[in-house]
Design an enzyme around this catalytic site. Sequence first.
Site, PDB file in Angstrom:
ATOM      1  N   GLN A   1     -21.625 -95.481  52.470  1.00  0.00           N
ATOM      2  CA  GLN A   1     -20.683 -95.374  51.355  1.00  0.00           C
ATOM      3  C   GLN A   1     -21.367 -94.823  50.108  1.00  0.00           C
ATOM      4  O   GLN A   1     -20.708 -94.569  49.104  1.00  0.00           O
ATOM      5  CB  GLN A   1     -20.077 -96.749  51.037  1.00  0.00           C
ATOM      6  CG  GLN A   1     -19.179 -97.284  52.144  1.00  0.00           C
ATOM      7  CD  GLN A   1     -18.543 -98.616  51.823  1.00  0.00           C
ATOM      8  OE1 GLN A   1     -18.587 -99.508  52.655  1.00  0.00           O
ATOM      9  NE2 GLN A   1     -17.943 -98.790  50.639  1.00  0.00           N
TER      10      GLN A   1
ATOM     11  N   ARG B   1     -13.687-105.538  50.735  1.00  0.00           N
ATOM     12  CA  ARG B   1     -12.667-104.981  49.835  1.00  0.00           C
ATOM     13  C   ARG B   1     -12.475-105.888  48.618  1.00  0.00           C
ATOM     14  O   ARG B   1     -11.434-106.518  48.458  1.00  0.00           O
ATOM     15  CB  ARG B   1     -11.365-104.828  50.600  1.00  0.00           C
ATOM     16  CG  ARG B   1     -10.575-103.641  50.120  1.00  0.00           C
ATOM     17  CD  ARG B   1      -9.528-103.229  51.105  1.00  0.00           C
ATOM     18  NE  ARG B   1      -8.713-102.167  50.524  1.00  0.00           N
ATOM     19  CZ  ARG B   1      -7.815-101.476  51.198  1.00  0.00           C
ATOM     20  NH1 ARG B   1      -7.605-101.726  52.450  1.00  0.00           N
ATOM     21  NH2 ARG B   1      -7.113-100.537  50.602  1.00  0.00           N
ATOM     22  N   CYS B   2     -13.482-105.917  47.751  1.00  0.00           N
ATOM     23  CA  CYS B   2     -13.601-107.053  46.843  1.00  0.00           C
ATOM     24  C   CYS B   2     -13.913-106.757  45.380  1.00  0.00           C
ATOM     25  O   CYS B   2     -13.905-107.669  44.571  1.00  0.00           O
ATOM     26  CB  CYS B   2     -14.742-107.907  47.347  1.00  0.00           C
ATOM     27  SG  CYS B   2     -16.276-106.967  47.331  1.00  0.00           S
TER      28      CYS B   2
ATOM     29  N   GLU C   1      -8.737-101.896  45.848  1.00  0.00           N
ATOM     30  CA  GLU C   1      -8.965-103.281  46.231  1.00  0.00           C
ATOM     31  C   GLU C   1      -7.954-104.256  45.646  1.00  0.00           C
ATOM     32  O   GLU C   1      -7.920-105.424  46.064  1.00  0.00           O
ATOM     33  CB  GLU C   1     -10.388-103.689  45.849  1.00  0.00           C
ATOM     34  CG  GLU C   1     -11.414-102.917  46.655  1.00  0.00           C
ATOM     35  CD  GLU C   1     -12.790-102.947  46.028  1.00  0.00           C
ATOM     36  OE1 GLU C   1     -13.762-103.145  46.747  1.00  0.00           O
ATOM     37  OE2 GLU C   1     -12.893-102.776  44.802  1.00  0.00           O
TER      38      GLU C   1
END
Length: 781
Positions: free
Chosen positions: A218, A365-366, A735
Amino acid sequence: MTATAVRGIGVPVKRKEDPRFIRGKGTYVDDVKLPGMLYMDIVRSPYAHARIKRIDVSKARAMPGVIDVITGEELAKANLAWMPTLMGDRQMVLPTDRVVYYAQEVAAVIATDRYIAADAVLAVEVEYEPLPPVLDPFEALKPDAPLVRPDRDQKTNHIWHWEAGDKEKTDRIFQEAEVVVAQDLYIPRIHVASIETCGCVANYDPATDKLTIWMTSQAPHAHRTVFSLVTGIPEHKIRVISPDIGGGFGGKVPVYPGYVIATYATLKHKKPIKWIEDRSENLQADSFARDYHIHAELAANRDGKIRALRVKVLADHGAFDAAANPSRFPAGLFSVCTGSYDMEAAHVEVDGVYTTKPPGGVAYRCSFRVTEAVHTIERMVDILADELGMDPAEIRFKNFIQPHQFPYKSPTGWEYDSGNYPAALQKALDMIGYRELRREQAERRARGELMGIGISTFTEIVGAGPSHTFDILGIKMFDSAEIRVHPTGAVIVRIGVQTQGQGHETTFAQIVAEELGIPVEYITVEHGDTDTAPYGLGTYASRSTPTAGAATAVAARKIREKARLIAAHLLEVSPDDLEWKDYAFRVKGAPDRYKTMQEIAFAAYTNFPLGLEPGLEAECYYDPPNLTFPFGAYVCVVDIDRGTGQVKIREFLAVDDCGTIINPMIVEGQIHGGLTMGMAPALFEEIVYDENGTMLSGTFMDYLLPTAVETPHWKTAKTVTPSPHHPLGAKGVGESPTIGAPPAIVNAVVDALSHLGVRHIDIPITPAKLYRILQEKGVAE
Ligand code: MCN
Ligand code: CUN
């Protein structure tokens, strides 16, 4: 040029990347096949904590097709048995004397074939002497607890202490407060389950002395820098390529041992090495999210006005602190936990703890621990409402930061850029018919049915981040874009962020289309190749739109300013006599005299004014002045089956506000996916270890991913409150739904049972857990 032709910002342009994906023509790491390629597979520990007495690789080595077996001893000689983590800790690549979590990497086999490698893994003999596991972070802090990390110069399993806010003022308010509510909350360990597992192809080419690594990253640039620092190879001799990525969700931010071992192996054997995790390895040994043990308290007046929040957290980070938070924020942005509410003071303390589990505290996803923050405050507000006998919507309206208070300085030090919380909640309540639902609930309750309505009005914090506070290993968290307009008016845009499915090839093209008046189909977006893309920090924490999106707009505007000079030359007027209108430079007062960007681009290479540099290119490295604060109001309606304890989400409405929307279709897709990933930990997903530290949820038989069957129909809506500091007014959104959904669901379930005295239930709310509660309360059927 018309807006219909340009298809810029605000248009639901179909995803430019999809034609190759839906035809199965994407290029993922496992699609990379090089001549002479060897395959790597990893021997993993069956113990959570053990001394390694002996590793015998002779049988494995003797197998036909096996080229090498690499152990920690060998890596130690190359000074590679340990590697730095992004949080400034160190992590074993391969162990030399002990293992500290179940499924930890123990040795690596290199073979001519993937299957031979897998067979040889079974032939490696490792003799272990089991040591007591350390699984509970509270136990881990006791003086007699076994040390997880004797390599560290300390005698406890404590990693760090971090706090924010004003302790004294908070304590004072708690002492004098009319009402105090307190609650323990546990947010269990969970794991992203991207369709594509992690992996790489590492290839050292002796002819060019260059190392190329295709990897599921990423953050390719940051990883290149780390690789250079770890191996000592000059950075220009390393090329990291992130090809198509099948989902990241934060799990592809850390550097995993497999990448390092494969790199070592290619340098040693001068052959390409492919390493691809299988599904179980991905689920058992990659970094994990959450694992927060929270104690939260709210102080309030009897009329429901919140005065202060106090939170203490134990964060289970596993055996290595391998999270990827910005350096100054070991607990991420958890201190945004005062949420959407105006209060006098807050104090937050977090302690990181080592346990014998895989690295935790990473991501699902935070936005850097914001899920935990939002869960805390949204649950606590409901608990307070319950204590005071107030309606959960009413208590929220009473405590919202009001629109005129922005920019709003939060008690833990954040400056919220913009928001309109009452409008979002009102819209949600109107759309879902809140009053009618409450009436229905009362009727059903009278009949013994269990129906609940849950609200979550969350504030997100994304766009890391301003260089004065945000860095990873010292690298400031700016981001970048580079735009080249070719003579015919076609464009290539290269960005420092890295899509994993978010649709950047489309949305970033739309930004340029809008700014330059060039149809979106003439714009190609590239990323993920460190040899060509400008340096950037990568995609996570919903930062791409706030950072690289801004960089793209600014770079495009630089191009437009140069284009103005060329247009003036072509139209034989002064640059000041031109205005940018309807996607062209037009002579003020004579709008029919104009030049389009295509005409200008051609002139930039063929007929430019004397003294002006030819060409039409620009780049921007964007250091955001602040973060962006998207928000939302979610309402969830559930029915509980008294016979099975199953929660049925009857209705779920998500009103989101991410400022200016670049592509409404992509944003809606992000929200649908994010809501499903919010429901998953609320109702299904949990990583569980037994008393030995063996993972019990290491396959999808036991780690329950929701499918289309469990997923309800998500209803979405929006309000638009632009960010005042972002060039396009856009905030991140990737997110928000994952963060906002869990408390809406839990609040709904608890609401269904509140008349029975239920005040809190920890996630995941599985049927078994809920059925036990129904039995306790005497309402199970
Ligand atoms: N967008 C938009 N208008 C806005 C905000 C966003 O059109 N106002 C678009 C963006 O241009 C981008 C998408 O929505 O195409 C998401 O943008 P953003 O919110 O900026 O988030 P990022 O692009 O940085 O994506 C990261 C975010 C994170 S951190 C996780 S985790 C996650 C998520 O995105 N992982 C995903 N969504 C995912 N979606 C897919 N398919 N796969 C993942 O791995
Ligand atoms: Cu926190 S998961 Mo996303 O930041 O890649």
